[in-house]
Design an enzyme around this catalytic site. Structure first.
Site, PDB file in Angstrom:
ATOM      1  N   GLU A 266     -36.717  16.189   5.834  1.00 47.29           N
ATOM      2  CA  GLU A 266     -36.887  16.632   7.825  1.00 47.29           C
ATOM      3  C   GLU A 266     -37.676  18.075   7.153  1.00 47.29           C
ATOM      4  O   GLU A 266     -36.409  19.070   7.178  1.00 47.29           O
ATOM      5  CB  GLU A 266     -35.354  15.666   8.374  1.00 47.29           C
TER       6      GLU A 266
ATOM      7  N   THR B 262     -40.070  16.158  13.117  1.00 46.08           N
ATOM      8  CA  THR B 262     -39.316  15.752  14.023  1.00 46.08           C
ATOM      9  C   THR B 262     -39.720  16.330  15.106  1.00 46.08           C
ATOM     10  O   THR B 262     -41.095  16.379  15.191  1.00 46.08           O
ATOM     11  CB  THR B 262     -38.033  17.025  14.122  1.00 46.08           C
TER      12      THR B 262
ATOM     13  N   ALA C 278     -37.729  17.636  19.198  1.00 47.86           N
ATOM     14  CA  ALA C 278     -36.345  18.122  18.817  1.00 47.86           C
ATOM     15  C   ALA C 278     -35.830  19.561  19.145  1.00 47.86           C
ATOM     16  O   ALA C 278     -36.694  19.982  18.526  1.00 47.86           O
ATOM     17  CB  ALA C 278     -35.771  17.438  17.325  1.00 47.86           C
TER      18      ALA C 278
ATOM     19  N   ALA D 223     -34.526   2.539  21.562  1.00 49.37           N
ATOM     20  CA  ALA D 223     -36.003   2.793  20.393  1.00 49.37           C
ATOM     21  C   ALA D 223     -36.298   1.064  19.812  1.00 49.37           C
ATOM     22  O   ALA D 223     -37.325   1.351  19.738  1.00 49.37           O
ATOM     23  CB  ALA D 223     -34.771   3.305  18.858  1.00 49.37           C
TER      24      ALA D 223
ATOM     25  N   TYR E 278     -26.227   5.052  12.755  1.00 47.16           N
ATOM     26  CA  TYR E 278     -24.884   6.360  12.363  1.00 47.16           C
ATOM     27  C   TYR E 278     -23.719   5.791  12.158  1.00 47.16           C
ATOM     28  O   TYR E 278     -23.147   4.873  13.029  1.00 47.16           O
ATOM     29  CB  TYR E 278     -25.400   6.749  14.165  1.00 47.16           C
TER      30      TYR E 278
ATOM     31  N   GLN F  14     -27.814   9.880  10.201  1.00 44.30           N
ATOM     32  CA  GLN F  14     -27.310  10.558  10.892  1.00 44.30           C
ATOM     33  C   GLN F  14     -26.482  11.069  10.085  1.00 44.30           C
ATOM     34  O   GLN F  14     -26.184  10.938   8.716  1.00 44.30           O
ATOM     35  CB  GLN F  14     -26.478  10.387  12.199  1.00 44.30           C
TER      36      GLN F  14
ATOM     37  N   GLN G  11     -22.747  26.233  12.946  1.00 39.13           N
ATOM     38  CA  GLN G  11     -23.737  25.101  12.662  1.00 39.13           C
ATOM     39  C   GLN G  11     -22.481  24.110  13.092  1.00 39.13           C
ATOM     40  O   GLN G  11     -22.356  23.105  13.645  1.00 39.13           O
ATOM     41  CB  GLN G  11     -24.063  25.048  11.296  1.00 39.13           C
TER      42      GLN G  11
HETATM   43  C1  LIG Z   1     -32.265  10.574  11.290  1.00 43.97           C
HETATM   44  C2  LIG Z   1     -32.554  10.939  12.600  1.00 43.97           C
HETATM   45  C3  LIG Z   1     -33.616  11.656  13.707  1.00 43.97           C
HETATM   46  C4  LIG Z   1     -33.742  12.642  14.495  1.00 43.97           C
HETATM   47  N1  LIG Z   1     -34.877  12.132  15.031  1.00 43.97           N
HETATM   48  C5  LIG Z   1     -35.340  13.027  16.433  1.00 43.97           C
HETATM   49  C6  LIG Z   1     -36.075  13.520  16.598  1.00 43.97           C
HETATM   50  O1  LIG Z   1     -36.972  14.398  16.217  1.00 43.97           O
HETATM   51  N2  LIG Z   1     -36.159  14.185  17.771  1.00 43.97           N
HETATM   52  C7  LIG Z   1     -35.605  14.166  18.968  1.00 43.97           C
HETATM   53  O2  LIG Z   1     -35.446  13.985  20.319  1.00 43.97           O
HETATM   54  N3  LIG Z   1     -34.211  13.121  18.880  1.00 43.97           N
HETATM   55  C8  LIG Z   1     -34.488  12.999  17.092  1.00 43.97           C
HETATM   56  N4  LIG Z   1     -33.253  11.919  16.957  1.00 43.97           N
HETATM   57  C9  LIG Z   1     -32.018  11.805  17.564  1.00 43.97           C
HETATM   58  C10 LIG Z   1     -32.236  10.236  18.337  1.00 43.97           C
HETATM   59  O3  LIG Z   1     -32.824  10.472  19.432  1.00 43.97           O
HETATM   60  C11 LIG Z   1     -30.823  10.454  19.298  1.00 43.97           C
HETATM   61  O4  LIG Z   1     -29.707   9.792  18.252  1.00 43.97           O
HETATM   62  C12 LIG Z   1     -31.356   9.206  20.772  1.00 43.97           C
HETATM   63  O5  LIG Z   1     -29.524   9.729  21.620  1.00 43.97           O
HETATM   64  C13 LIG Z   1     -30.551   7.759  20.296  1.00 43.97           C
HETATM   65  O6  LIG Z   1     -31.916   7.361  19.197  1.00 43.97           O
HETATM   66  P1  LIG Z   1     -31.955   6.198  18.756  1.00 43.97           P
HETATM   67  O7  LIG Z   1     -33.033   6.049  18.233  1.00 43.97           O
HETATM   68  O8  LIG Z   1     -30.837   5.908  17.796  1.00 43.97           O
HETATM   69  O9  LIG Z   1     -31.583   4.801  20.414  1.00 43.97           O
HETATM   70  P2  LIG Z   1     -31.174   3.095  20.656  1.00 43.97           P
HETATM   71  O10 LIG Z   1     -31.518   3.135  18.962  1.00 43.97           O
HETATM   72  O11 LIG Z   1     -31.924   2.962  20.966  1.00 43.97           O
HETATM   73  O12 LIG Z   1     -29.831   4.071  20.270  1.00 43.97           O
HETATM   74  C14 LIG Z   1     -29.198   4.695  21.520  1.00 43.97           C
HETATM   75  C15 LIG Z   1     -28.013   3.826  21.820  1.00 43.97           C
HETATM   76  O13 LIG Z   1     -28.230   2.801  22.738  1.00 43.97           O
HETATM   77  C16 LIG Z   1     -27.458   1.917  22.206  1.00 43.97           C
HETATM   78  N5  LIG Z   1     -28.372   0.934  22.871  1.00 43.97           N
HETATM   79  C17 LIG Z   1     -29.920   0.521  22.040  1.00 43.97           C
HETATM   80  N6  LIG Z   1     -30.250  -0.450  22.327  1.00 43.97           N
HETATM   81  C18 LIG Z   1     -29.651  -1.118  23.179  1.00 43.97           C
HETATM   82  C19 LIG Z   1     -29.919  -2.454  24.525  1.00 43.97           C
HETATM   83  N7  LIG Z   1     -30.798  -3.281  24.114  1.00 43.97           N
HETATM   84  N8  LIG Z   1     -28.906  -2.359  24.887  1.00 43.97           N
HETATM   85  C20 LIG Z   1     -27.953  -1.709  25.463  1.00 43.97           C
HETATM   86  N9  LIG Z   1     -27.543  -0.433  24.750  1.00 43.97           N
HETATM   87  C21 LIG Z   1     -28.692  -0.140  23.306  1.00 43.97           C
HETATM   88  C22 LIG Z   1     -27.586   2.372  20.967  1.00 43.97           C
HETATM   89  O14 LIG Z   1     -26.399   1.376  20.894  1.00 43.97           O
HETATM   90  C23 LIG Z   1     -27.174   3.730  21.013  1.00 43.97           C
HETATM   91  O15 LIG Z   1     -25.485   3.639  21.667  1.00 43.97           O
HETATM   92  C24 LIG Z   1     -32.663  11.450  15.394  1.00 43.97           C
HETATM   93  C25 LIG Z   1     -31.570  10.982  14.895  1.00 43.97           C
HETATM   94  C26 LIG Z   1     -31.043  10.144  13.591  1.00 43.97           C
HETATM   95  C27 LIG Z   1     -30.400  10.246  13.220  1.00 43.97           C
END
Ligand SMILES: Cc1cc2nc3c(=O)[nH]c(=O)nc-3n(C[C@H](O)[C@H](O)[C@H](O)COP(=O)(O)OP(=O)(O)OC[C@H]3O[C@@H](n4cnc5c(N)ncnc54)[C@H](O)[C@@H]3O)c2cc1C
Length: 295
Positions: free
Chosen positions: A15, A46, A49, A120, A142, A173, A209
């Site tokens: 990444e 990314t 971010a 997401a 996660y 994560q 970090q």
């Molecule tokens: C590999 C990786 C790469 C990343 N790259 C970036 C990046 O490029 N740019 C950036 O800004 N961020 C990035 N992030 C961070 C990420 O955007 C954050 O962790 C964000 O807060 C959650 O994203 P998600 O897609 O996991 O969200 P989701 O899957 O939507 O989950 C977020 C939270 O909502 C909950 N949830 C999900 N669906 C529901 C539902 N239907 N009802 C109620 N609760 C629900 C989940 O349990 C979780 O607690 C990255 C994270 C990882 C692990």
């Protein structure tokens, strides 16, 4: 569409982040020049971010895909956007032959930021509804649960929702404790989630970090890591040496525990990747060969 995950297990992916604001992309391409020499199965870029430019994500993912002929994955977040915004970016990705997306919600500053997508899973559904199987969609997971999740069970329930929409693979994560990852992976598999889980590894290269990372994602820090950070913290070179050694051992152990992929959070530090790559390469290829022969 042929996908790297169909060919090589465990997969080996990187990444990177694009430059901030309207800074030149030259430095990022210099990093990519080095990274491709380690033969990654994909390089992901990314999106937004740490204040990085969103336009550059599309441009750089496209460069990786078309110029370097390595699978380029564009991260895409949906927080604070409309369906029209997302459609616009998807069209640009399609126009640039970028067929792999890591679909994310993005971090919330406050609930009013949400826009037309709340999770997401809604972004993944939108991509699938609009483009069918044109894009291969990856999602985040996660091992120590998402910081906002009410419980691990709740987080896993929502992870399953994303997987049921047909994601290609999950990228985790970062974590420092392999036992935690492997115990969590058992829970994921017990739910019937079959997608490959690619383990996210971030080498520690500076003492500061650790506190940032813990604040951002709540990763558990093993006593051994705390000790080397405390002991060598005043000397960045020494922390970096210890961090590279730790990440290398962590990956070797994960490979022995049959992880399906390693995703290095490179932080655009090609030299750190070179060091880790040298330490894991023979183990990675031994493992790949064994998996291939078992098929
Ligand atoms: C590999 C990786 C790469 C990343 N790259 C970036 C990046 O490029 N740019 C950036 O800004 N961020 C990035 N992030 C961070 C990420 O955007 C954050 O962790 C964000 O807060 C959650 O994203 P998600 O897609 O996991 O969200 P989701 O899957 O939507 O989950 C977020 C939270 O909502 C909950 N949830 C999900 N669906 C529901 C539902 N239907 N009802 C109620 N609760 C629900 C989940 O349990 C979780 O607690 C990255 C994270 C990882 C692990």
């Amino acid at each position: 569409m042929e996908n790297f995950l169909d060919k090589l297990t465990p997969s080996y992916t990187f990444e990177i982040f694009p430059p901030k604001g309207n800074k030149s992309t030259e430095g990022t391409y210099a990093v990519i020049d080095s990274l491709v020499s380690f033969n990654p199965d994909l390089i992901s870029v990314t999106y937004g971010a740490g204040g990085s430019s969103r336009d550059n994500t599309v441009e750089i993912a496209s460069g990786i895909q078309n110029k370097y002929k390595v699978c380029g994955v564009a991260h895409l977040t949906c927080v604070g956007t409309t369906k029209a915004d997302i459609k616009n970016i998807l069209e640009r990705l399609k126009g640039n032959n970028v067929k792999n997306i890591l679909a994310l919600r993005g971090d919330l500053k406050d609930e009013s930021d949400l826009g037309e997508f709340h999770h997401a899973s809604e972004l993944i559904k939108f991509i699938k509804d609009e483009y069918g199987d044109y894009f291969d969609v990856f999602a985040a997971c996660y091992p120590e649960k998402h910081p906002e999740a009410k419980s691990m069970e709740d987080d896993l329930f929502h992870l399953k929702e994303k997987c049921d929409l047909g994601v290609k693979a999950l990228i985790s994560q970062l974590f420092f404790d392999n036992d935690i990852f492997c115990q969590w992976r058992e829970k994921v598999r017990a739910l019937g989630i079959k997608q490959p889980i690619i383990a996210g590894i971030m080498p520690i290269t500076a003492a500061a970090q650790i506190s940032k990372v813990v604040e951002m994602c709540g990763a558990s820090v093993p006593e051994r890591v705390r000790r080397f950070v405390n002991e060598y913290g005043h000397h960045q070179g020494a922390v970096k040496e210890a961090g590279i050694a730790y990440a290398t051992e962590q990956i070797i152990d994960l490979l022995a525990r049959n992880v399906e992929g390693i995703h290095l959070y490179t932080m655009n530090q090609a030299d750190t990747v070179r060091r880790i790559d040298a330490g894991i390469r023979s183990v990675l290829y031994t493992k790949r060969y064994a998996v291939y022969n078992d098929r």
